[in-house]
Design a protein around this motif. Sequence first.
Motif, PDB file in Angstrom:
ATOM      1  N   UNK A   1     -16.772  -2.432  22.711  1.00  0.00           N
ATOM      2  CA  UNK A   1     -15.776  -1.491  23.242  1.00  0.00           C
ATOM      3  C   UNK A   1     -14.392  -2.138  23.137  1.00  0.00           C
ATOM      4  N   UNK A   2     -13.846  -2.114  21.935  1.00  0.00           N
ATOM      5  CA  UNK A   2     -12.643  -2.915  21.634  1.00  0.00           C
ATOM      6  C   UNK A   2     -11.503  -2.621  22.609  1.00  0.00           C
ATOM      7  N   UNK A   3     -11.250  -1.338  22.825  1.00  0.00           N
ATOM      8  CA  UNK A   3     -10.089  -0.974  23.647  1.00  0.00           C
ATOM      9  C   UNK A   3     -10.154  -1.542  25.057  1.00  0.00           C
TER      10      UNK A   3
ATOM     11  N   UNK B   1     -16.407   3.889  32.384  1.00  0.00           N
ATOM     12  CA  UNK B   1     -17.367   2.853  32.784  1.00  0.00           C
ATOM     13  C   UNK B   1     -17.271   1.619  31.900  1.00  0.00           C
ATOM     14  N   UNK B   2     -16.296   1.614  30.974  1.00  0.00           N
ATOM     15  CA  UNK B   2     -16.127   0.433  30.116  1.00  0.00           C
ATOM     16  C   UNK B   2     -16.938   0.470  28.835  1.00  0.00           C
ATOM     17  N   UNK B   3     -17.650   1.570  28.611  1.00  0.00           N
ATOM     18  CA  UNK B   3     -18.466   1.679  27.393  1.00  0.00           C
ATOM     19  C   UNK B   3     -17.710   2.515  26.354  1.00  0.00           C
ATOM     20  N   UNK B   4     -16.519   2.042  26.014  1.00  0.00           N
ATOM     21  CA  UNK B   4     -15.641   2.797  25.110  1.00  0.00           C
ATOM     22  C   UNK B   4     -16.268   3.054  23.748  1.00  0.00           C
ATOM     23  N   UNK B   5     -17.164   2.169  23.331  1.00  0.00           N
ATOM     24  CA  UNK B   5     -17.767   2.353  22.009  1.00  0.00           C
ATOM     25  C   UNK B   5     -18.825   3.450  22.003  1.00  0.00           C
TER      26      UNK B   5
ATOM     27  N   UNK C   1       2.674   6.974  22.190  1.00  0.00           N
ATOM     28  CA  UNK C   1       3.102   6.286  20.970  1.00  0.00           C
ATOM     29  C   UNK C   1       4.020   7.183  20.165  1.00  0.00           C
ATOM     30  N   UNK C   2       4.915   6.525  19.406  1.00  0.00           N
ATOM     31  CA  UNK C   2       5.762   7.314  18.517  1.00  0.00           C
ATOM     32  C   UNK C   2       6.005   6.543  17.225  1.00  0.00           C
ATOM     33  N   UNK C   3       6.473   7.223  16.212  1.00  0.00           N
ATOM     34  CA  UNK C   3       6.705   6.554  14.936  1.00  0.00           C
ATOM     35  C   UNK C   3       7.561   5.303  15.124  1.00  0.00           C
ATOM     36  N   UNK C   4       7.159   4.246  14.460  1.00  0.00           N
ATOM     37  CA  UNK C   4       7.891   2.984  14.570  1.00  0.00           C
ATOM     38  C   UNK C   4       7.219   1.962  15.451  1.00  0.00           C
ATOM     39  N   UNK C   5       6.311   2.409  16.324  1.00  0.00           N
ATOM     40  CA  UNK C   5       5.588   1.451  17.176  1.00  0.00           C
ATOM     41  C   UNK C   5       4.649   0.590  16.328  1.00  0.00           C
ATOM     42  N   UNK C   6       4.639  -0.707  16.616  1.00  0.00           N
ATOM     43  CA  UNK C   6       3.654  -1.580  15.975  1.00  0.00           C
ATOM     44  C   UNK C   6       2.393  -1.571  16.843  1.00  0.00           C
ATOM     45  N   UNK C   7       1.266  -1.293  16.226  1.00  0.00           N
ATOM     46  CA  UNK C   7       0.042  -1.112  17.017  1.00  0.00           C
ATOM     47  C   UNK C   7      -1.145  -1.884  16.445  1.00  0.00           C
ATOM     48  N   UNK C   8      -2.003  -2.293  17.360  1.00  0.00           N
ATOM     49  CA  UNK C   8      -3.341  -2.763  17.004  1.00  0.00           C
ATOM     50  C   UNK C   8      -4.243  -1.532  17.012  1.00  0.00           C
ATOM     51  N   UNK C   9      -5.025  -1.372  15.940  1.00  0.00           N
ATOM     52  CA  UNK C   9      -5.909  -0.209  15.817  1.00  0.00           C
ATOM     53  C   UNK C   9      -7.354  -0.651  16.026  1.00  0.00           C
TER      54      UNK C   9
ATOM     55  N   UNK D   1     -11.058  -5.931  15.670  1.00  0.00           N
ATOM     56  CA  UNK D   1     -12.522  -5.935  15.661  1.00  0.00           C
ATOM     57  C   UNK D   1     -13.088  -7.311  15.998  1.00  0.00           C
ATOM     58  N   UNK D   2     -12.752  -8.308  15.182  1.00  0.00           N
ATOM     59  CA  UNK D   2     -13.550  -9.531  15.183  1.00  0.00           C
ATOM     60  C   UNK D   2     -13.424 -10.307  16.498  1.00  0.00           C
ATOM     61  N   UNK D   3     -12.220 -10.388  17.042  1.00  0.00           N
ATOM     62  CA  UNK D   3     -12.069 -11.117  18.305  1.00  0.00           C
ATOM     63  C   UNK D   3     -12.669 -10.349  19.486  1.00  0.00           C
ATOM     64  N   UNK D   4     -12.377  -9.057  19.642  1.00  0.00           N
ATOM     65  CA  UNK D   4     -13.041  -8.322  20.739  1.00  0.00           C
ATOM     66  C   UNK D   4     -14.555  -8.289  20.581  1.00  0.00           C
TER      67      UNK D   4
END
Lengths: 338, 338
Positions: A287-289, A97-101, A75-83, A146-149
Motif C-alpha cells: 500500500x504505497x500511499x 484501514x491502511x490497505x490502500x493496495x 494538485x495542479x500542473x507544475x507540481x513535482x510528484x511521486x506516483x 514502488x521499491x522502497x515502500x
Amino acid sequence: MRATTIHAPRDIRVSEVDDPRVELPTDAVVKVVAGCICGSDLWPYRGENDVVPGSTIGHECVGVVEEVGDEVRSFRPGDFVVVPFDHCDGTCPHCLAGAHSACVNLGMTTSGQAEYARVTQADGSLVATDGMPDESMIPSLLALADVMPTGWHAAVAAGVREGGTVVVVGDGAVGLCGVLAAATMGAEKVVAMSRHEPRQAIARAFGATHVVAERGKEGAAAVKEITQGVGADAVLECVGTDQAMGTAFAVARPGSTVGFVGVPHGVELPVRRMFQKNVGLAGGMAPVRRYLPELLELVTSGRIDPGRVFDSTVALDDVAEGYRQMDQREAIKVLVRP
Amino acid sequence: MRATTIHAPRDIRVSEVDDPRVELPTDAVVKVVAGCICGSDLWPYRGENDVVPGSTIGHECVGVVEEVGDEVRSFRPGDFVVVPFDHCDGTCPHCLAGAHSACVNLGMTTSGQAEYARVTQADGSLVATDGMPDESMIPSLLALADVMPTGWHAAVAAGVREGGTVVVVGDGAVGLCGVLAAATMGAEKVVAMSRHEPRQAIARAFGATHVVAERGKEGAAAVKEITQGVGADAVLECVGTDQAMGTAFAVARPGSTVGFVGVPHGVELPVRRMFQKNVGLAGGMAPVRRYLPELLELVTSGRIDPGRVFDSTVALDDVAEGYRQMDQREAIKVLVRP
C-alpha cells in the motif's frame, strides 16, 4: 508519445503510442521525469507471465503534473510528484484501514517507462514535493514509487521491532530496501542473504550487520548461528519464488512472521511447518500511499537514500538495454530517462 | 492403570497399561479427575492419521498431583492442576517470547483419557487452582487444557480487537471457544458459521451476534452482507480442512489476518489471493501455558464458562461410545470420567 512496449518475451521496444489523457475527472497526467525497470517487469520479459503484444510496460515514475481532471483538488500542473505504482482513492474502507493496495478504485501506472503517465485517483494517490527537487534527489524520490515502500511493507508486515533480529531473503532492489527499512526501524541485527558482492556492499551501506552468502540449508544454518540457534524475530521475503519462501520459513523463529512482497510464482506455502512452528505470513502488494508521507520525509531529510539501488541509467531509447542489464544481473535496478 | 488405547481406525478400547511414573526430575504424575476427547483425536479414529496399534490416546485432562520429581519446585502432591496438552519449560527463548508450543523441551500429554497422566516440565507447564475446585467448575477447568486456549490463540493470532467484526469458521468445540474468545476480547460483531442448531445456541450463549448457516460461496456472501461488503476484521479458522481455510480467506477483509488453529489436513494456502488482498495467516498449535493465568482468572471469576462445550459425559469404560458420539456429531465434546 514515446513509450516502452513489450511484444514478446525479450522483445522490448520504444514505440509511438497515444498520449495518456484525463479520462475521468479524478485523473491526472504526469510528464515523466524519471522512470525505472522493476524486477516484476522481468516476469513477462522472461516469458514467465503472459505478454499482450504491443502493450506498454513500466509502473514506476516521478514527474511533473501536466494536467488534472475537474475533481482533482490537491494538485495542479507544475507540481513535482511521486506516483505510487498502485493508485488509490484514500477514502474507501480499505484505504482508511491502511490497505490502500486493495482500494475499491484501485488503479495502476501503466506507462512509467515513457514520456507521460496517467494517474487515476490523483488526489488519493499522489504526493508532491516542496517545489522542484534537486536533480540529485531524483533517484531516491523515484524509489518511493514502488521499491522502497515495498521493502518497507515487508518490514511492517513482518513486524520488525527495535532491537530485533531481521533476515532479508533476496538481494534485488526490494530486498536491499528491506534492509534499509529494517535498519531504519531500529533492528539491532540485519542479516542480508546475498552472494553478489556489489549488492552486499549496498546492503552494508543500508545497514546490514551480517551478510550470508550461502543459500538453502547452509544459508539457514548460517542464520541459526547468528541467532544463537533461535532464528530470526522477523523475516522479509523479497523474491517470490518457492525456494526463497522456503528459506524464509526455515530461518524464522517460532512465533515470528514472514513478511512477503515478492509476487509469488510457483510458491507452495509450508502450512504444516507454519502450524507447528507458529510462523505466520503477512504482506502482499504494498500500500504505497500509506507509507509515502513518512518515507518522503526520511528521503528529503537525508536520513535514507534508497536511490542507491539504481546502478545504471539509460535513455528511454535504450530501455531494451536496461532490461538486458537487469535480466543478466549486470545491474541491480535501471533508471530510465525519457 | 486403565487407559484409553487405539488399535485401528474406530477401534478404541480401555486397556490395562503401565502406570505413568516420574522419569525425569522435572516430571510430575497427575491423577486424572476429568479428561476429554478432542476433535483432533478423530483424525486417527477416522483413519486419516496413522495409528500405532495399542498406543494410548487423549491429551486433555485436569487432576490432582500424585507425585513430583526432585526438581519440581512449584507443585506438590494434592494440588489440583490444569494440565496443558503441550508441556513447556517456561524458560527457553521460545517460551520467553510466548511461543510455548515450540519449547525446546516440548512434551505432550499422552494419557489424558486414563487414570493417570505424566507431565513433563511440570514447573513450566502446570497451573494450580486455589484449593480443590467445586465439582461444577470441572468442565470449564478441563476446557483450559486445550480447547479454550486454542480458540483464544486463534483470536490472538487473528488480531481480534475491541469493536471489530470477527468471523469464526468451524462450530466444533474450538470454534465455539473462538466465539467466546472474540466476544470476551470485545469484538462488536461475532459471526459464527454453523448450521447445527445446538451449536448455534452455544455460539449465541458465548456471544455470537450473527449466525451464518450457509457454506462456501453463499456463506461468504452472507458475511459480506453483514460487513457491508468490506469483509471481516479478523477471521478464526478452527477446522483445518481446505474448504474451511478457503472460506476463511474469502470472508477476510484486505489487510486482515486469518488466525488458524485447526491442524491442517490437505490445506493448500491461496498464496496469490493472500498477496493480492494482503490477508495474512498466523497461528498454529496453541501455546496453552501462555494464556492460562488470564483464562483461569476468567473462569474462576465466572466471566467465561467454556465448559458448556461438553454436552456429553461418559465413564472411562464407555470411552468408545464417546468417540462414536463425536464422530457422528451427536455430541460437540465428550467429557471422560476415569
